[in-house]
Design a protein around this motif. Structure first.
Motif, PDB file in Angstrom:
ATOM      1  N   LYS A 192      33.913 -17.608 -41.261  1.00 43.61           N
ATOM      2  CA  LYS A 192      34.157 -18.346 -42.505  1.00 43.61           C
ATOM      3  C   LYS A 192      34.272 -19.839 -42.239  1.00 43.61           C
ATOM      4  CE  LYS A 192      36.517 -14.413 -44.631  1.00 43.61           C
ATOM      5  NZ  LYS A 192      37.796 -13.861 -45.141  1.00 43.61           N
ATOM      6  N   GLY A 193      34.957 -20.213 -41.163  1.00 35.81           N
ATOM      7  CA  GLY A 193      35.105 -21.620 -40.834  1.00 35.81           C
ATOM      8  C   GLY A 193      33.774 -22.280 -40.508  1.00 35.81           C
ATOM      9  N   LEU A 194      32.935 -21.593 -39.729  1.00 38.46           N
ATOM     10  CA  LEU A 194      31.635 -22.148 -39.366  1.00 38.46           C
ATOM     11  C   LEU A 194      30.733 -22.295 -40.589  1.00 38.46           C
ATOM     12  CD1 LEU A 194      30.974 -20.227 -36.034  1.00 38.46           C
ATOM     13  CD2 LEU A 194      31.424 -22.678 -36.301  1.00 38.46           C
ATOM     14  N   MET A 195      30.771 -21.312 -41.484  1.00 36.91           N
ATOM     15  CA  MET A 195      29.955 -21.406 -42.692  1.00 36.91           C
ATOM     16  C   MET A 195      30.434 -22.552 -43.575  1.00 36.91           C
ATOM     17  SD  MET A 195      29.043 -17.475 -43.767  1.00 36.91           S
ATOM     18  CE  MET A 195      27.812 -18.029 -44.948  1.00 36.91           C
ATOM     19  N   ALA A 196      31.754 -22.777 -43.617  1.00 37.13           N
ATOM     20  CA  ALA A 196      32.279 -23.893 -44.410  1.00 37.13           C
ATOM     21  C   ALA A 196      31.821 -25.230 -43.830  1.00 37.13           C
ATOM     22  CB  ALA A 196      33.802 -23.823 -44.454  1.00 37.13           C
ATOM     23  N   ILE A 197      31.864 -25.362 -42.512  1.00 36.44           N
ATOM     24  CA  ILE A 197      31.418 -26.605 -41.868  1.00 36.44           C
ATOM     25  C   ILE A 197      29.937 -26.840 -42.136  1.00 36.44           C
ATOM     26  CG2 ILE A 197      31.019 -27.722 -39.638  1.00 36.44           C
ATOM     27  CD1 ILE A 197      33.562 -26.300 -38.644  1.00 36.44           C
ATOM     28  N   GLN A 198      29.131 -25.791 -41.992  1.00 34.56           N
ATOM     29  CA  GLN A 198      27.693 -25.936 -42.237  1.00 34.56           C
ATOM     30  C   GLN A 198      27.420 -26.359 -43.674  1.00 34.56           C
ATOM     31  OE1 GLN A 198      25.341 -22.391 -42.240  1.00 34.56           O
ATOM     32  NE2 GLN A 198      23.422 -23.476 -41.841  1.00 34.56           N
ATOM     33  N   SER A 199      28.135 -25.766 -44.628  1.00 33.28           N
ATOM     34  CA  SER A 199      27.935 -26.117 -46.032  1.00 33.28           C
ATOM     35  C   SER A 199      28.325 -27.563 -46.308  1.00 33.28           C
ATOM     36  CB  SER A 199      28.750 -25.179 -46.934  1.00 33.28           C
ATOM     37  OG  SER A 199      28.259 -23.859 -46.872  1.00 33.28           O
ATOM     38  N   MET A 200      29.433 -28.021 -45.709  1.00 28.99           N
ATOM     39  CA  MET A 200      29.870 -29.396 -45.936  1.00 28.99           C
ATOM     40  C   MET A 200      28.861 -30.405 -45.406  1.00 28.99           C
ATOM     41  SD  MET A 200      34.019 -29.453 -45.435  1.00 28.99           S
ATOM     42  CE  MET A 200      34.011 -28.719 -43.806  1.00 28.99           C
ATOM     43  N   ILE A 201      28.258 -30.098 -44.241  1.00 29.29           N
ATOM     44  CA  ILE A 201      27.248 -31.003 -43.683  1.00 29.29           C
ATOM     45  C   ILE A 201      26.049 -31.108 -44.621  1.00 29.29           C
ATOM     46  CG2 ILE A 201      25.643 -31.354 -41.769  1.00 29.29           C
ATOM     47  CD1 ILE A 201      27.681 -29.906 -39.981  1.00 29.29           C
ATOM     48  N   SER A 202      25.547 -29.962 -45.042  1.00 34.44           N
ATOM     49  CA  SER A 202      24.361 -29.969 -45.909  1.00 34.44           C
ATOM     50  C   SER A 202      24.673 -30.589 -47.265  1.00 34.44           C
ATOM     51  CB  SER A 202      23.826 -28.543 -46.083  1.00 34.44           C
ATOM     52  OG  SER A 202      24.784 -27.711 -46.714  1.00 34.44           O
ATOM     53  N   LEU A 203      25.871 -30.335 -47.797  1.00 32.18           N
ATOM     54  CA  LEU A 203      26.233 -30.909 -49.099  1.00 32.18           C
ATOM     55  C   LEU A 203      26.292 -32.426 -49.031  1.00 32.18           C
ATOM     56  CD1 LEU A 203      27.165 -30.416 -52.007  1.00 32.18           C
ATOM     57  CD2 LEU A 203      29.511 -30.276 -51.152  1.00 32.18           C
ATOM     58  N   ALA A 204      26.890 -32.954 -47.961  1.00 33.87           N
ATOM     59  CA  ALA A 204      26.990 -34.407 -47.818  1.00 33.87           C
ATOM     60  C   ALA A 204      25.609 -35.041 -47.731  1.00 33.87           C
ATOM     61  CB  ALA A 204      27.814 -34.742 -46.575  1.00 33.87           C
ATOM     62  N   VAL A 205      24.726 -34.439 -46.940  1.00 32.97           N
ATOM     63  CA  VAL A 205      23.383 -34.997 -46.768  1.00 32.97           C
ATOM     64  C   VAL A 205      22.604 -34.932 -48.077  1.00 32.97           C
ATOM     65  CG1 VAL A 205      21.155 -34.697 -45.618  1.00 32.97           C
ATOM     66  CG2 VAL A 205      23.279 -34.529 -44.298  1.00 32.97           C
ATOM     67  N   LEU A 206      22.629 -33.778 -48.732  1.00 34.12           N
ATOM     68  CA  LEU A 206      21.837 -33.602 -49.944  1.00 34.12           C
ATOM     69  C   LEU A 206      22.321 -34.494 -51.081  1.00 34.12           C
ATOM     70  CD1 LEU A 206      21.319 -29.722 -49.964  1.00 34.12           C
ATOM     71  CD2 LEU A 206      19.557 -31.458 -49.709  1.00 34.12           C
ATOM     72  N   VAL A 207      23.630 -34.504 -51.319  1.00 33.74           N
ATOM     73  CA  VAL A 207      24.165 -35.263 -52.454  1.00 33.74           C
ATOM     74  C   VAL A 207      23.952 -36.766 -52.260  1.00 33.74           C
ATOM     75  CG1 VAL A 207      26.275 -35.909 -53.659  1.00 33.74           C
ATOM     76  CG2 VAL A 207      25.840 -33.507 -53.126  1.00 33.74           C
ATOM     77  N   VAL A 208      24.327 -37.274 -51.088  1.00 36.15           N
ATOM     78  CA  VAL A 208      24.250 -38.719 -50.870  1.00 36.15           C
ATOM     79  C   VAL A 208      22.804 -39.191 -50.814  1.00 36.15           C
ATOM     80  CG1 VAL A 208      24.804 -40.571 -49.261  1.00 36.15           C
ATOM     81  CG2 VAL A 208      26.478 -38.796 -49.713  1.00 36.15           C
ATOM     82  N   VAL A 209      21.963 -38.473 -50.062  1.00 36.63           N
ATOM     83  CA  VAL A 209      20.574 -38.909 -49.906  1.00 36.63           C
ATOM     84  C   VAL A 209      19.807 -38.780 -51.214  1.00 36.63           C
ATOM     85  CG1 VAL A 209      18.387 -38.399 -48.771  1.00 36.63           C
ATOM     86  CG2 VAL A 209      20.490 -38.477 -47.425  1.00 36.63           C
ATOM     87  N   LEU A 210      19.944 -37.652 -51.893  1.00 35.54           N
ATOM     88  CA  LEU A 210      19.204 -37.463 -53.144  1.00 35.54           C
ATOM     89  C   LEU A 210      19.637 -38.474 -54.200  1.00 35.54           C
ATOM     90  CD1 LEU A 210      18.924 -33.578 -53.488  1.00 35.54           C
ATOM     91  CD2 LEU A 210      17.161 -35.209 -52.826  1.00 35.54           C
TER      92      LEU A 210
END
Length: 219
Positions: A192-210
């Motif tokens: 669960k912790g690893l999936m949360a970290i992975q989601s946070m990385i992708s969310l930050a990249v997608l939201v800010v860049v887009l």
């Protein structure tokens, strides 16, 4: 489990890593921001280790798994650092006289980071789930880290079905695009912790860049 399943091939992990390395090496630096040279270098080291493991006849040496886990963890940290630098670059004000990043640079960088995110976390899930591919094959671990539909519902797969790398890679992909588990559930705290970290990385990249790309594009 009565009979051990067949050993899992390392071919798919190797192919996935090569697919991720090629754009990082071949795309000119002027068309992207990062990742640093250390990222493809670490990926190449993981490829060489997996090649050595795949070429060796017989069971996988015990020393190989901790080494692969260590290199994948370092790679995840390096890719996370590249994502942080990208977000900082997008959010900061461009100094006078400095050219701001273009849409191409932002999109190419985001795609590269997200692809690396998917492959590295897919490798990590594959290696930790139930003690790794060889532990799953002989049923050495008492409990898995992920619950796949095939293990929870009879008739969807053979009785001795075990998840393989493509299953964990798909899990990593859906966690990036959906920011949550889809058909596969994390069971342990570390999963669960690893999936949360992975989601946070992708969310930050997608939201800010887009959001930046939308602002750059003409109406």
């Amino acid at each position: 489990m009565g009979v051990a399943a067949a050993s899992e091939t390392y071919g798919w992990p190797l192919i996935a890593l090569v697919v991720v390395i090629l754009p990082q090496v071949l795309v000119p630096a002027r068309m992207r921001e990062g990742p640093p040279v250390a990222v493809p270098a670490i990926e190449a080291a993981v490829v060489l280790i997996l090649l050595a493991v795949a070429a060796k006849p017989g069971p996988v040496p015990r020393a190989a798994r901790p080494l692969v886990l260590t290199l994948v963890a370092v790679l995840i940290v390096a890719n996370t650092g590249a994502a942080v630098r990208l977000v900082a670059l997008v959010l900061r004000s461009t100094p006078e006289g400095e050219t701001p990043p273009t849409v191409t640079q932002l999109l190419v960088t985001a795609v590269t980071l997200l692809a690396t995110n998917i492959v590295t976390f897919g490798l990590l899930y594959w290696q930790i789930d139930g003690g790794g591919p060889d532990a799953r094959r002989v049923g050495a671990a008492p409990y898995p880290d992920f619950q796949f539909p095939q293990t929870d519902n009879e008739g969807l797969a053979p009785p001795d079905w075990q998840p393989r790398f493509p299953d964990h890679l798909y899990l990593a992909f859906t966690n990036v695009v959906a920011f949550s588990p889809t058909d596969t559930l994390p069971l342990t705290h570390r999963a669960k912790g690893l999936m949360a970290i992975q989601s946070m990385i992708s969310l930050a990249v997608l939201v800010v860049v887009l959001s930046r790309v939308i602002n750059i594009l003409p109406p």
